[in-house]
Design a protein around this motif. Structure first.
Motif, PDB file in Angstrom:
ATOM      1  N   SER A  64       0.840  -1.197   0.000  1.00  0.00           N
ATOM      2  CA  SER A  64       0.000   0.000   0.000  1.00  0.00           C
ATOM      3  C   SER A  64       0.878   1.250   0.000  1.00  0.00           C
ATOM      4  O   SER A  64       0.651   2.194  -0.774  1.00  0.00           O
ATOM      5  N   VAL A 111      -5.280   2.302  -1.644  1.00  0.00           N
ATOM      6  CA  VAL A 111      -6.427   2.006  -0.790  1.00  0.00           C
ATOM      7  C   VAL A 111      -6.823   0.533  -0.897  1.00  0.00           C
ATOM      8  O   VAL A 111      -7.135  -0.118   0.102  1.00  0.00           O
ATOM      9  N   ALA A 158      -9.995   6.619  -5.170  1.00  0.00           N
ATOM     10  CA  ALA A 158      -9.389   6.310  -3.873  1.00  0.00           C
ATOM     11  C   ALA A 158     -10.254   6.807  -2.726  1.00  0.00           C
ATOM     12  O   ALA A 158     -10.470   6.091  -1.732  1.00  0.00           O
ATOM     13  N   GLY A 164     -12.201   4.491   0.006  1.00  0.00           N
ATOM     14  CA  GLY A 164     -11.933   4.671   1.426  1.00  0.00           C
ATOM     15  C   GLY A 164     -13.204   4.883   2.225  1.00  0.00           C
ATOM     16  O   GLY A 164     -13.410   4.254   3.270  1.00  0.00           O
TER      17      GLY A 164
END
Length: 213
Positions: A102, A116, A174, A178
């Motif tokens: 990541s 993510v 992203a 999230g």
């Protein structure tokens, strides 16, 4: 080629989620795990051999082995009927490594969306460690739902968008991923509380009677 593998990672995660939820026969799931595991070992091997020494390409491909070996390990364990505690402890290794990948995606590849997604995978493999490595069976249902959902959110949908050329707007994707992960997985926790309480009660009853869990 990696995107095709990602599609089938989504498929096997969905299958394994159903397995944890008690909807799929273990031996049936085992066969599919072996198929996808083999694919996820052959794919990075090909990508590395054809990378021409490009370290970024080799680094990106290397992470695929984490999943390939997971699915091969799961398939063999299910078919052989042996204890899956080893899969659990290997999952801890994968969860920690996924945090590293990541970081690499965020800071080296500048790929926020997959940064993510690797966090999603770190969370999921940490759950596998809890359920299989630490034998916390009361979390099986929660983990099953997370696994099935991640199959679509981190595998099937991204692969379909990448293969069709619609994977764009990295930052927005992203952020959406999230927010989705935090909201959905947090909401699942209270929704699966009843399953956890039943599992704990069964464990206490089994311990009191002296029978195996």
């Amino acid at each position: 080629m990696a995107n095709v593998g990602l599609l089938f990672v989504g498929a096997v995660l969905f299958m394994n989620g159903l397995l944890l939820l008690g909807k799929v026969d273990p031996k049936s799931a085992a066969v599919f795990n072996l198929f996808v595991g083999a694919l996820q070992v052959l794919t990075p091997t090909y990508l590395i051999f054809t990378a021409g020494g490009d370290q970024d390409k080799i680094l990106a491909a290397s992470g695929l082995y984490l999943f390939g070996f997971t699915y091969l390990y799961v398939g063999i364990v299910l078919l052989a009927g042996i204890d899956n505690v080893g899969v659990g402890w290997y999952s801890l290794f994968v969860a920690i490594a996924a945090l590293g990948y990541s970081f690499v995606n965020f800071h080296l590849f500048k790929d926020n969306a997959f940064g993510v997604i690797w966090l999603y995978w770190a969370f999921l493999w940490a759950l596998f460690f809890v359920v299989l490595g630490l034998k916390k069976a009361e979390h099986t249902i929660y983990t099953g739902w997370v696994t099935a959902i991640e199959g679509w959110v981190t595998g099937v949908i991204p692969a379909a968008l990448l293969l069709s050329g619609y994977w764009k707007h990295d930052t927005e994707i992203a952020i959406a991923l999230g927010v989705f992960g935090v909201v959905v997985f947090a909401a699942l926790w209270p929704l699966t509380r009843g399953a956890r309480e039943r599992a704990r009660a069964e464990a206490v009853a089994a311990a009191a009677s002296g029978s195996p869990r």
